[in-house]
Design a protein around this motif. Structure first.
Motif, PDB file in Angstrom:
ATOM      1  N   GLY A  47       0.882  -1.447  -0.105  1.00 28.23           N
ATOM      2  CA  GLY A  47       0.021  -0.172   0.006  1.00 28.23           C
ATOM      3  C   GLY A  47       0.940   1.101   0.197  1.00 28.23           C
ATOM      4  O   GLY A  47       0.782   2.181  -0.887  1.00 28.23           O
ATOM      5  N   GLN A  48       1.632   1.173   0.952  1.00 24.58           N
ATOM      6  CA  GLN A  48       2.985   2.556   1.175  1.00 24.58           C
ATOM      7  C   GLN A  48       3.276   2.585  -0.690  1.00 24.58           C
ATOM      8  O   GLN A  48       3.806   4.282  -0.636  1.00 24.58           O
ATOM      9  N   ARG A  49       3.399   1.379  -0.941  1.00 23.75           N
ATOM     10  CA  ARG A  49       4.820   1.354  -2.295  1.00 23.75           C
ATOM     11  C   ARG A  49       3.464   2.550  -3.449  1.00 23.75           C
ATOM     12  O   ARG A  49       3.494   3.201  -3.861  1.00 23.75           O
ATOM     13  N   HIS A  50       2.472   2.231  -3.692  1.00 19.04           N
ATOM     14  CA  HIS A  50       1.163   2.269  -4.024  1.00 19.04           C
ATOM     15  C   HIS A  50       1.176   3.819  -4.315  1.00 19.04           C
ATOM     16  O   HIS A  50       1.581   5.222  -4.890  1.00 19.04           O
ATOM     17  N   THR A  51       0.838   4.179  -2.453  1.00 20.59           N
ATOM     18  CA  THR A  51       1.077   5.846  -2.661  1.00 20.59           C
ATOM     19  C   THR A  51       2.078   6.353  -2.394  1.00 20.59           C
ATOM     20  O   THR A  51       2.104   7.406  -4.175  1.00 20.59           O
ATOM     21  N   GLN A  52       3.486   6.280  -2.287  1.00 19.37           N
ATOM     22  CA  GLN A  52       4.074   6.345  -3.007  1.00 19.37           C
ATOM     23  C   GLN A  52       4.643   7.252  -4.217  1.00 19.37           C
ATOM     24  O   GLN A  52       5.065   8.173  -4.818  1.00 19.37           O
ATOM     25  N   GLN A  53       3.949   6.203  -6.189  1.00 12.85           N
ATOM     26  CA  GLN A  53       4.028   6.345  -6.477  1.00 12.85           C
ATOM     27  C   GLN A  53       3.477   6.947  -7.008  1.00 12.85           C
ATOM     28  O   GLN A  53       3.728   8.012  -7.685  1.00 12.85           O
ATOM     29  N   ARG A  54       1.903   7.324  -6.494  1.00  9.22           N
ATOM     30  CA  ARG A  54       1.321   7.946  -6.765  1.00  9.22           C
ATOM     31  C   ARG A  54       1.522   9.213  -6.533  1.00  9.22           C
ATOM     32  O   ARG A  54       1.243  10.520  -7.402  1.00  9.22           O
ATOM     33  N   LEU A  55       1.909   9.822  -5.465  1.00  9.32           N
ATOM     34  CA  LEU A  55       2.668  11.037  -4.823  1.00  9.32           C
ATOM     35  C   LEU A  55       3.221  11.842  -6.000  1.00  9.32           C
ATOM     36  O   LEU A  55       3.588  12.776  -6.560  1.00  9.32           O
ATOM     37  N   ARG A  56       4.414  10.387  -6.459  1.00 14.97           N
ATOM     38  CA  ARG A  56       5.397  11.166  -7.253  1.00 14.97           C
ATOM     39  C   ARG A  56       4.988  11.828  -8.571  1.00 14.97           C
ATOM     40  O   ARG A  56       5.814  12.101  -9.127  1.00 14.97           O
ATOM     41  N   ALA A  57       3.774  10.941  -8.491  1.00  9.26           N
ATOM     42  CA  ALA A  57       3.517  11.021 -10.448  1.00  9.26           C
ATOM     43  C   ALA A  57       3.060  12.596 -10.463  1.00  9.26           C
ATOM     44  O   ALA A  57       3.216  12.931 -11.225  1.00  9.26           O
ATOM     45  N   THR A  58       1.803  12.482  -8.877  1.00 12.81           N
ATOM     46  CA  THR A  58       1.498  13.736  -8.872  1.00 12.81           C
ATOM     47  C   THR A  58       2.603  14.973  -8.954  1.00 12.81           C
ATOM     48  O   THR A  58       2.482  16.085  -9.803  1.00 12.81           O
ATOM     49  N   LEU A  59       3.413  15.124  -8.033  1.00 14.55           N
ATOM     50  CA  LEU A  59       5.099  15.884  -8.213  1.00 14.55           C
ATOM     51  C   LEU A  59       5.511  16.211  -9.363  1.00 14.55           C
ATOM     52  O   LEU A  59       5.639  17.422  -9.764  1.00 14.55           O
ATOM     53  N   ARG A  60       5.475  14.807 -10.054  1.00 12.12           N
ATOM     54  CA  ARG A  60       6.655  15.516 -11.114  1.00 12.12           C
ATOM     55  C   ARG A  60       5.054  15.976 -12.471  1.00 12.12           C
ATOM     56  O   ARG A  60       5.784  17.113 -13.124  1.00 12.12           O
ATOM     57  N   ARG A  61       3.859  15.401 -12.413  1.00 12.91           N
ATOM     58  CA  ARG A  61       2.959  16.614 -13.106  1.00 12.91           C
ATOM     59  C   ARG A  61       2.968  18.137 -12.540  1.00 12.91           C
ATOM     60  O   ARG A  61       2.488  19.339 -13.379  1.00 12.91           O
ATOM     61  N   ILE A  62       2.823  18.595 -11.227  1.00 16.30           N
ATOM     62  CA  ILE A  62       3.019  19.306 -10.822  1.00 16.30           C
ATOM     63  C   ILE A  62       4.135  20.094 -11.182  1.00 16.30           C
ATOM     64  O   ILE A  62       3.953  21.670 -11.602  1.00 16.30           O
ATOM     65  N   GLN A  63       5.219  19.422 -11.172  1.00 15.05           N
ATOM     66  CA  GLN A  63       6.780  20.606 -11.678  1.00 15.05           C
ATOM     67  C   GLN A  63       6.749  20.124 -13.598  1.00 15.05           C
ATOM     68  O   GLN A  63       7.082  21.858 -13.587  1.00 15.05           O
ATOM     69  N   GLU A  64       5.602  19.149 -14.241  1.00 16.98           N
ATOM     70  CA  GLU A  64       6.034  19.733 -15.368  1.00 16.98           C
ATOM     71  C   GLU A  64       4.930  20.846 -15.791  1.00 16.98           C
ATOM     72  O   GLU A  64       4.969  21.746 -16.620  1.00 16.98           O
ATOM     73  N   SER A  65       3.954  20.892 -15.464  1.00 12.88           N
ATOM     74  CA  SER A  65       3.161  21.902 -15.198  1.00 12.88           C
ATOM     75  C   SER A  65       3.688  23.297 -14.627  1.00 12.88           C
ATOM     76  O   SER A  65       3.886  24.246 -15.530  1.00 12.88           O
ATOM     77  N   SER A  66       4.498  23.506 -13.431  1.00  9.76           N
ATOM     78  CA  SER A  66       5.169  24.825 -13.510  1.00  9.76           C
ATOM     79  C   SER A  66       5.796  24.628 -14.545  1.00  9.76           C
ATOM     80  O   SER A  66       6.416  26.246 -14.642  1.00  9.76           O
TER      81      SER A  66
END
Ligand code: ADP
Length: 447
Positions: free
Chosen positions: A83-102
């Protein structure tokens, strides 16, 4: 089905009892009990070792096979980790998307930690602020944007209004900085390039100032001739005399308008501050009361009250102009038979100069727009009384230059209260002082 915990308890009791039973015929039941318990302990130590190995060597792999309580523990830990690994992956993907949009944004975005050190920024920040990934990560923001206005904006922690400054790497570029507090005292800095807007604003200001200045001379000539002609008024036919009167009053109106526009332009263009000195507000209010009473004649009464002993640090000519505008407005709009009070009094934020009347008042719907240029409640009335619609805009500008604000409170039929609220930083204990003020602005707009 028994629960794993009770099964484990049964296993322990069973082994201990079996040990004691086997030891009984040999005459050593305690030894047998100890051997049973030791067997149990060995089993648990083996499972602990398996758990340790799994967690330290291959935490991602399937858990070691085990039954009972240990089996369930391994399964639960495995599920939790997954479960933790999935959450981490999701957070990483969100962070990547935020960084890409910024990254795609044209505005600079800089993330600062709770100390104000740089954590992350987009490439627009590299272009606008000159940040370099190799050197600047972890540096304090005020080491990179050193303008004292930015440093005090950063330290003040009041980020309701943005700050406009030239870019630290290119003086010709004008940037608007906006800080936002978020998370655990972290800050987000956004910077927008407003060079074009700034130039347009400058052009507008210069245009109004130049036109007003250029209109001044022809209007003075016109007014002069009209005055000369009006001296011959008796000799003129009545129709011409009426026209002359009209021309004279409209020329005066235009002169008032040009003077107010020039005054506003100067307030906008001048940085000011050169003539700021501690002012004796009581004496200033008394002198304004005197002028306003002359304008009011017998129609209204004016009084001055002073409850605040401290002096106000500011430009005498500008403050006089602002309070006079409020006092003359009260005389012109409150109506006959009213009482107008000018008061210097303490305020929770510092102190305030209040101009209050018990006249006709203003409908609250107009209050938010009252300080806009050319905004008038009753256009006909304002024009008839010589108003230009710029008086309160001038007051607002003067107050802005003194870190102050205008609070207006009014109800129709219950009078109007205009309060110029000055911060405590603008107040000084009353002491004999020299005043060196320069008469830079017209004392008032008295018509
Ligand atoms: P003006 O030059 O027309 O007086 P101001 O900006 O000074 O313009 O004032 C804006 C409007 O606010 C005025 O037109 C008037 O209707 C209203 N006003 C200002 N002061 C008062 C007052 N003391 N009582 C009632 N109305 C007021």
């Amino acid at each position: 089905m028994r629960r794993p915990w009770s099964r484990e308890l049964w296993r322990l009791t069973g082994l201990a009892a079996l040990g004691a039973l086997l030891g009984w015929p040999l005459g050593a039941p305690a030894l047998g009990l100890a051997a049973g318990l030791a067997l149990c302990l060995t089993y648990h130590l083996r499972q602990l070792r398996a758990l340790h190995r799994w967690l330290t060597r291959h935490p991602q792999a399937e858990p070691p096979a085990a039954s009972g309580l240990w089996g369930e523990l391994f399964d639960r830990l495995y599920r939790y980790q997954k479960g933790q690994r999935h959450t981490q992956q999701r957070l990483r993907a969100t962070l990547r998307r935020i960084q890409e949009s910024s990254e795609a944004m044209r505005d600079s975005v800089v993330m600062l930690d709770s100390h104000g050190d740089l954590e992350w920024w987009n490439s627009a920040a590299e272009r606008m602020l000159g940040l370099q990934s190799a050197h600047d990560r972890g540096q304090h923001i005020t080491n990179l944007i050193r303008d004292p206005r930015f440093v005090s904006y950063f330290n003040a922690r009041d980020y309701r209004e943005p700050l406009t400054l030239p870019s630290p790497i290119d003086e010709r570029q004008v940037l608007q900085f906006q800080l936002t507090l978020y998370g655990d005292d972290e800050r987000l800095l956004m910077a927008r390039d407003i060079t074009r807007l700034h130039r347009l604003e400058e052009m507008r200001r210069d245009f109004v100032a130049n036109v007003s200045h250029e209109l001044r001379t022809p209007l003075t000539v016109l007014a002069g001739y009209l005055e000369t002609f009006s001296e011959l008024g008796d000799a003129l036919p009545p129709r011409l005399a009426r026209g002359l009167d009209q021309m004279q009053s409209q020329t005066t109106r235009m002169q008032n308008l040009v003077n107010d526009l020039l005054l506003l332009s100067r307030l906008e263009i001048d940085r000011g501050g050169g003539d700021h000195a501690p002012l004796d507000v009581a004496a200033l209010l008394e002198s304004i009361r005197h002028d306003a009473q002359a304008l009011a004649g017998e129609r209204q009464t004016l009084t001055v009250a002073v409850d605040e002993p401290r002096q106000l640090v500011g430009s005498e000519s500008e403050i006089r102009s602002a309070i006079s505008n409020l006092a003359f407005n009260a005389v012109r709009y409150a109506g006959d038979g009213c009482h107008i009070e000018l008061r210097w009094k303490p305020h929770p934020d510092g102190a305030c100069v209040e101009v209050a009347d018990d006249g006709e008042g203003i409908d609250p719907v107009h209050l938010p727009r009252l300080t806009e240029r050319f905004y008038r409640v009753d256009k006909g009335r304002s024009t008839a009384t010589g108003g230009t619609g710029l008086g309160l805009a001038i007051v607002k500008h003067v107050l802005l230059r003194h870190d102050a604000r205008l609070a207006i409170d009014s109800r129709p039929g219950q009078g109007a209260r205009f309060c110029c609220v000055f911060p405590a930083t603008r107040l000084r204990a009353n002491a004999a002082n020299d005043r060196h003020t320069i008469e830079a602005y017209p004392a008032s707009r008295q018509r």
